[in-house]
Every structure is written in structure tokens, then in C-alpha cells.
Design an enzyme around this catalytic site. Structure first.
Site: not given
Length: 512
Positions: A234, A340, A371, A396
Site C-alpha cells: 500500500f 516507503d 503519519k 503551491t
């Protein structure tokens, strides 16, 4: 707001700055009156010094969950917001330390920490100080568009916070908004790096064909390349990150996806020490298939992305040897290695970064985070991963100084209380307790995993959803992953006495 500021003022006067393991006694007033004496007595009877001595000594259950007040609040919210994924309706004004409260007076021991995303406790006084500081106020009300108008002290915020805990071999960061965003940005960096290599270096300009074809989503401007991920992994829900996500169909259905490869992730057998030969063979099978995909897939990978522990996909582990093998493959075939650490990072595995457990010969090329950091982005150390022109990695906001300031306060609290070492020790204690439960209730705990990985522990349950529901009735908030895994994600302030409370309540559930 006035109450928040008063609490912050009290925190400023009592929060220790230099004494290791000291803790503030500031708590939300409701808890302070009701639990302080009992908590202090419990601490006095323990050799373990509490990080939150004013938190409850045990869960409090007054109604079913959800109770009447929570049901009314959910019904109201449902009219304007999708609540179908709701876990519980929280009252954060009454949550403290390891405990999350609801609207009905129930107070649960939270061993899920939202989604592994609360690092150092609810209403942590040190974080409250950071949140009410002038620098935080300025960052919030004057939120800078960092690529064009960075604030004057942005370098200091990064160097004293995010970069102070950079993984070994990394001295730069690109900040983002979320874990999905962090991975997307890392993927873009990998593709730009690979194409710069193919052109002959960052100094070589784009060709006319590069420029014109890119506007039609065609090669070579929109190159036929990929990111290789792993089955059950994931990495987020944005378009690029979703194409590398393989955990559940519900995340992917109806969404167009890139035609990118997925390699098998090892399916280990437990206990590990009894299945070493078979597990090593399984990991070699997965490495061989990974190499085949790197060399043969029709859209060549520019990078591999992998979680140190597949979290959403079922809490799947592999040994350090597997990850070392991946690193060697990326070096052999000149592609990037992206780790990750959105869920595993910031201390939960008993190391600040989970990949520190692997003993890599060279660091990863990029490490993504979010997290528990309460901010997001990716670390890197190779200057070639900077795009050759401005505005290529750009939006931005390009992150958020307010969240970076909060992460700095989290880092300071982690260091002040030595929470990474504490998590490693508490995790060993908790794992031993779960192992004893597994021996007594073998039908309830299958494939217990996470030994030596701090509190990043999970097991498979044949009645997982029932266990999670009954846990709430016992005053514990626990989460699940994959099809049948019960996963523990307590905060870094989780200690042995909290582990005892959890183990006692799990045993009650298993006895039913």
C-alpha cells in the site's frame, strides 16, 4: 481556545526541558481531577516511570460503543460528510496520553493511534507549547507558498527538525502534504532522474520531440517507464501511488491505472526460527521474480518501492536479507530504491527508521515519510535527484511549515524521553506476553509476528472483526489489516503497564 491557551500556559511553567524521563503533570481538567491520585499511586507501585502520570489507570466503559451521544453526532455528521469508514466519534478535549475518549464518557486505551499516526500521546503538553507558539501562529495565518515565498527561517525549521533525523546518507528533503503525496513526488523524482541519465546528464536540454510529445501524453516526452511495487503493498490513493497499491480492490476499482509491474512479496511461515530454510527459499523466489520484471517488463522500472512491513496489506514481514537483496538488484540494474516509511517511520519498530534493521551496504535512494511525523515528504542525498529545471517538482504549498514545526516538537519529545529505545523494550515485553497468550489460546492467535520490531506487532485471527468489536467493549481501540490480521499500532509513549492492560483484555475476549 481560551481553555487551550490556559493549558498551554500551565504547560510552559512545568514542562521539563533537560531531565530525561520527566513528565508534565498537565492534563485536561476532567482527567486531572478524576484520575491523578490513582495514577500517581499506580506509578509509585511500579519500577516504570510514567510518561503521562495524569492519564487514566485503566479504560472506562460507561455505555455501549457507540453510545447515544455518539450516535446522535454520527447521524448529524452523516448529513454533510461520509461517515461509512468511521471507527469512533472521538472527543479530543477529553483524550489524553494513550487514551481516547468519546462523547458518552467512554475512555479507551488506544493501541491503534488513529492510523499509526499519533506519535507522543493525545494532548501532549510539549506539542501544545509548539502549537501555541508565535512561530506556529505565523506559519498558520501566513502559510507560505514555499517554492516562491519561503519564510525567512525555513532552512532553520528543516535543519533543526525534519533533517535532524534524516536517514543515514541523506541530507536533503522535499516536503509534501501526505503519505500518498510523498510517494508520488518520489516517483516523479525517479522518472526525471532516469530520463536525465538517458539523455546524458542534467546539463542536456530537452529535445523538440521531448517537448512536443509530452503535451500529447506520448513518448519520449511522456516516457514508457514504470515503478515496480509488490503484491499486497500500500502506497497511497492518488493516481501514481494508487497504481503501486495492491492491498485491497476497494481502493482501486473504477480508477484508471498505469500499467506497472508488481512483484511477489514473501509469504513467510511462523515461527520464523522453525522455518528458516523454507522462508529463505521463498524470499529467493521473490527476488528472482523481481529481477525478471526489472529486466523483462515492457515498461522498464525506474525504481522499486517497498514498505519495510506491508501494513495495510496485512502486516506482512520479510527478513533483512530480502531487503538487502532488493538493494543489490537496484544497484545492479541502475534503478532507484524507494523505501516507503510512511507507517513504519518515526520509532514504531524500535528504530527511528525501520530500514535501519536491515544492515544495508548503501542507503536507500529515497525514504518517504508521513503519519507519526505529522508532515510528509521524502529524504534523499544524491544531488542528481534534484530536477534539472525549476517548477518540475512544484505545487503551491510544497509542504507546510506549521506541520514541520510540529514534527520538530515531536522529535524533541522523542529524544527527551528516549522513546525509540522505550518502544523497543516495550515491544519485546508485549511480544513475550502475546506469545504466552498464543500458547494458551492457539485458535485465537495465528502467525504472531513482529518480534524485535518494537510495538509493530500483528497476528492473524479467524474471527478478526469480532475481536476488534469486542475489544471496544473491553475498552481497547485496536485496528485490523488485510483479510484477517489484528495489528497493533500504539504510540511511542505506550509502556509495560499499558501492555498488561491490553493483554488482560485480550485474554477476556479469547475466553468468551
Amino acid at each position: 481556545m481560551a481553555s487551550l491557551l490556559r493549558t498551554a500556559g500551565r504547560a510552559r511553567s512545568v514542562l521539563p526541558r533537560t531531565i530525561p524521563h520527566a513528565t508534565s503533570r498537565v492534563a485536561p481538567i476532567a482527567f486531572q481531577r478524576r484520575h491523578a491520585s490513582a495514577a500517581a499511586a499506580a506509578v509509585a507501585d511500579s519500577s516504570e516511570q510514567s510518561f503521562f502520570p495524569d492519564e487514566p489507570t485503566a479504560p472506562i466503559i460507561k455505555t455501549e460503543i457507540p453510545g447515544p451521544e455518539s450516535k446522535k453526532a454520527v447521524e448529524r455528521l452523516s448529513k454533510v460528510f461520509d461517515t461509512r469508514s468511521l471507527n469512533m466519534m472521538a472527543d479530543y478535549s477529553r483524550s489524553y496520553g494513550n487514551y481516547i475518549a468519546d462523547l458518552d464518557g467512554n475512555v479507551l486505551l488506544d493501541v491503534y493511534a488513529q492510523i499509526a499516526s499519533i506519535p507522543v500521546g493525545y494532548n501532549n503538553p510539549a506539542l501544545l507549547l509548539a502549537a501555541t507558539s508565535p512561530s506556529m501562529a505565523s506559519a498558520i495565518i501566513n502559510r507560505p507558498a514555499l517554492g516562491n515565498f519561503p519564510q525567512h527561517d525555513w532552512a532553520d525549521i528543516l535543519e533543526s527538525g525534519i533533517l535532524s533525523v534524516a536517514p543515514k546518507g541523506m541530507n536533503q528533503v522535499f516536503t509534501g502534504q501526505s503519505g500518498s503525496d510523498a510517494n508520488e513526488l518520489a516517483y516523479k523524482a525517479a522518472f526525471m532522474w532516469k530520463r536525465q541519465q538517458q539523455r546524458g546528464g542534467a546539463h542536456v536540454d530537452f529535445s523538440h520531440e521531448d517537448i512536443s510529445s509530452s503535451m500529447n501524453n506520448q513518448s519520449p516526452g511522456a516516457p514508457d517507464m514504470s515503478i515496480l511495487s509488490f503484491k499486497s503493498g500500500f502506497h497511497g490513493r492518488l493516481f501514481g501511488s494508487l497504481s503501486t497499491t495492491r492491498s485491497k480492490p476497494i481502493h482501486k476499482i473504477d480508477i484508471p491505472a498505469f500499467d506497472w509491474p508488481q512483484a511477489p512479496f514473501p509469504s513467510l511461515k511462523y515461527p520464523l526460527e522453525e522455518n528458516e530454510a523454507e522462508n529463505a527459499k521463498e524470499e529467493q523466489r521473490c527476488l528472482a521474480e523481481t529481477e525478471r520484471l526489472i529486466t523483462e517488463y515492457h515498461s522498464p522500472p525506474a525504481a522499486i518501492v517497498v514498505e519495510p512491513i506491508q501494513s495495510e496489506g496485512g502486516d506482512n514481514h520479510a527478513t533483512p536479507a530480502f531487503f538487502r537483496g532488493l538493494r543489490e538488484l537496484t544497484k545492479k540494474h541502475d534503478i532507484l530504491f524507494i523505501v516507503d516509511e510512511v507507517q513504519t517511520g518515526v520509532g514504531a519498530t524500535g528504530k527511528f527508521w525501520a530500514h535501519e534493521h536491515w544492515g544495508l551496504s548503501t542507503p536507500p535512494d529515497m525514504v518517504t515519510f508521513s503519519k507519526k511525523a505529522q508532515t510528509a515528504g521524502y529524504y534523499f542525498g544524491n544531488n542528481d535527484l534534484r530536477p534539472n529545471k525549476p517548477y518540475r517538482q512544484f505545487n503551491t504549498w510544497m509542504g507546510d511549515p506549521a506541520r514541520a514545526i510540529l514534527f520538530r516538537a515531536i522529535i524533541q519529545e522523542i529524544k527527551r524521553l528516549d522513546l525509540v529505545s522505550s518502544t523497543a523494550a516495550t515491544g519485546n515485553y508485549l511480544f513475550d506476553g502475546l506469545q504466552r497468550l498464543a500458547e494458551r489460546y492457539p485458535s485465537e492467535i495465528h502467525n504472531l509476528r513482529g518480534k524485535g520490531q518494537g510495538t509493530f506487532i500483528a497476528w492473524d485471527s479467524p474471527r478478526r472483526d469480532e475481536v476488534l468489536k469486542k475489544a471496544k467493549g473491553q475498552g481497547v481501540n485496536i485496528g485490523g489489516s488485510g483479510e484477517q490480521a489484528v495489528r497493533l499500532r500504539p504510540m511511542l509513549i505506550f509502556q509495560r503497564r499499558h501492555a498488561d492492560l491490553l493483554l488482560e483484555r485480550l485474554e477476556r475476549i479469547f475466553q468468551e
